[in-house]
Design a protein around this motif. Structure first.
Motif, PDB file in Angstrom:
ATOM      1  N   ASN A 191       0.825  -1.205   0.000  1.00 44.36           N
ATOM      2  CA  ASN A 191       0.000   0.000   0.000  1.00 44.36           C
ATOM      3  C   ASN A 191       0.861   1.258   0.000  1.00 44.36           C
ATOM      4  O   ASN A 191       0.501   2.274  -0.600  1.00 44.36           O
ATOM      5  N   HIS A 194       2.062   1.740  -3.595  1.00 45.69           N
ATOM      6  CA  HIS A 194       0.987   2.249  -4.445  1.00 45.69           C
ATOM      7  C   HIS A 194       0.751   3.742  -4.204  1.00 45.69           C
ATOM      8  O   HIS A 194       0.550   4.503  -5.164  1.00 45.69           O
ATOM      9  N   ALA A 198       1.202   6.853  -6.908  1.00 47.16           N
ATOM     10  CA  ALA A 198       0.028   7.689  -7.193  1.00 47.16           C
ATOM     11  C   ALA A 198       0.299   9.158  -6.886  1.00 47.16           C
ATOM     12  O   ALA A 198      -0.072  10.052  -7.666  1.00 47.16           O
ATOM     13  N   THR A 217      -5.773  11.463 -12.291  1.00 46.24           N
ATOM     14  CA  THR A 217      -4.781  10.823 -11.417  1.00 46.24           C
ATOM     15  C   THR A 217      -5.283  10.727  -9.974  1.00 46.24           C
ATOM     16  O   THR A 217      -5.024   9.731  -9.292  1.00 46.24           O
ATOM     17  N   GLU A 220      -7.872   7.916  -9.937  1.00 39.57           N
ATOM     18  CA  GLU A 220      -7.191   6.618 -10.022  1.00 39.57           C
ATOM     19  C   GLU A 220      -6.546   6.259  -8.691  1.00 39.57           C
ATOM     20  O   GLU A 220      -6.564   5.094  -8.271  1.00 39.57           O
ATOM     21  N   HIS A 221      -5.976   7.243  -8.019  1.00 45.42           N
ATOM     22  CA  HIS A 221      -5.350   7.006  -6.715  1.00 45.42           C
ATOM     23  C   HIS A 221      -6.371   6.497  -5.711  1.00 45.42           C
ATOM     24  O   HIS A 221      -6.126   5.513  -4.993  1.00 45.42           O
ATOM     25  N   GLU A 223      -9.296   5.109  -6.316  1.00 42.63           N
ATOM     26  CA  GLU A 223      -9.780   3.795  -6.739  1.00 42.63           C
ATOM     27  C   GLU A 223      -8.770   2.716  -6.329  1.00 42.63           C
ATOM     28  O   GLU A 223      -9.154   1.635  -5.866  1.00 42.63           O
ATOM     29  N   SER A 224      -7.491   3.031  -6.475  1.00 43.43           N
ATOM     30  CA  SER A 224      -6.446   2.099  -6.050  1.00 43.43           C
ATOM     31  C   SER A 224      -6.479   1.888  -4.538  1.00 43.43           C
ATOM     32  O   SER A 224      -6.263   0.771  -4.046  1.00 43.43           O
ATOM     33  N   THR A 225      -6.766   2.954  -3.793  1.00 45.85           N
ATOM     34  CA  THR A 225      -6.885   2.857  -2.338  1.00 45.85           C
ATOM     35  C   THR A 225      -8.010   1.890  -1.960  1.00 45.85           C
ATOM     36  O   THR A 225      -7.866   1.059  -1.059  1.00 45.85           O
ATOM     37  N   GLU A 227      -9.148  -0.534  -3.866  1.00 48.46           N
ATOM     38  CA  GLU A 227      -8.712  -1.871  -4.266  1.00 48.46           C
ATOM     39  C   GLU A 227      -7.731  -2.470  -3.260  1.00 48.46           C
ATOM     40  O   GLU A 227      -7.771  -3.674  -2.979  1.00 48.46           O
ATOM     41  N   ASP A 228      -6.862  -1.627  -2.700  1.00 48.44           N
ATOM     42  CA  ASP A 228      -5.927  -2.103  -1.673  1.00 48.44           C
ATOM     43  C   ASP A 228      -6.679  -2.639  -0.470  1.00 48.44           C
ATOM     44  O   ASP A 228      -6.327  -3.689   0.091  1.00 48.44           O
ATOM     45  N   GLN A 231      -8.302  -5.915  -1.353  1.00 48.75           N
ATOM     46  CA  GLN A 231      -7.293  -6.974  -1.440  1.00 48.75           C
ATOM     47  C   GLN A 231      -6.987  -7.541  -0.056  1.00 48.75           C
ATOM     48  O   GLN A 231      -6.851  -8.749   0.124  1.00 48.75           O
TER      49      GLN A 231
END
Length: 237
Positions: A191, A194, A198, A217, A220-221, A223-225, A227-228, A231
């Motif tokens: 994390n 990532h 980002a 950006t 996307e950051h 959204e990645s958070t 997803e982390d 996960q």
């Protein structure tokens, strides 16, 4: 009483948290000992009462101290945080965190666009310097408390750079709710990586003054958070 240095760098709360954390971990303030009063800490650090309270709130969220109303703050034994505990916390808070990230996406993509269009070069430079501190902390120590406060400073600086008072007020409310999430999220190395990538993309958009890229950006950051978090929840125990 150990010597406390006055704060001179840009992230005041972060610096105070780091100093107090270091003093606790080095046993200058042993477990069970009461920390100096808020007014004494204000004098020692050369900081405002609101900044001291925010730093104590961060330390309380980590479990390093316990605050007792009308009495003061006391040092606690460092808590053991296992992956299993983090996973269970994310699972329990899943719906609430989903809602927070949805709200952050709406607020912070807008804030990024407004900052790019309105903020001065000096303000953008401040955000870049916070990012550079975050990178240094990522590469050097992986201290979850330090990373959490720097991450908060980075995102808060973008919101504050808009100059929109209502947006700033909403951003502060969200920031307060995100503290526990950040502390647990940055306990996981992937994390941290990532977030580092980002933030670099967001900074590039700020420096290029590209509003569309900034919004993309940031979205996307976040959204990645999300997803982390998912996960962690879906990982085999």
């Amino acid at each position: 009483m150990p010597l406390i240095q006055k704060i001179q760098r840009i992230t005041l709360t972060d610096q105070i948290v780091n100093q107090l954390q270091g003093l606790i971990e080095s046993k200058h303030f042993p477990v069970g000992e009461k920390l100096p009063s808020e007014s004494e800490l204000c004098k020692q650090f050369g900081a405002s009462r609101s900044t001291i309270r925010e730093a104590l709130r961060v330390l309380a969220a980590t479990g390093l101290i316990e605050t007792k109303s009308g009495v003061g703050a006391f040092v606690c034994a460092p808590p053991e945080i296992s992956f299993s505990n983090i996973q269970q916390w994310f699972t329990d808070k899943h719906i609430e965190l989903d809602e927070l990230i949805e709200l952050r996406t709406a607020i912070e993509t807008l804030a990024t666009r407004l900052t790019i269009s309105k903020a001065s070069d000096e303000t953008i430079d401040l955000i870049v310097r916070i990012h550079e501190e975050f990178l240094e902390a990522c590469n050097k120590e992986h201290n979850k408390i330090h990373l959490s406060t720097l991450d908060d400073s980075f995102h808060s600086a973008i919101v504050e750079a808009t100059g929109n008072r209502l947006l700033i007020k909403i951003g502060k409310l969200i920031s307060d709710q995100m503290l526990d999430f950040r502390l647990r999220s940055f306990s996981i190395t992937e994390n941290i990586i990532h977030a580092k990538i980002a933030h670099q993309k967001i900074v590039q958009a700020l420096l290029s003054r590209d509003e569309q890229l900034g919004m993309i950006t940031m979205a996307e950051h976040l959204e990645s958070t999300k997803e982390d978090m998912e996960q962690v929840i879906n990982s085999s125990k």
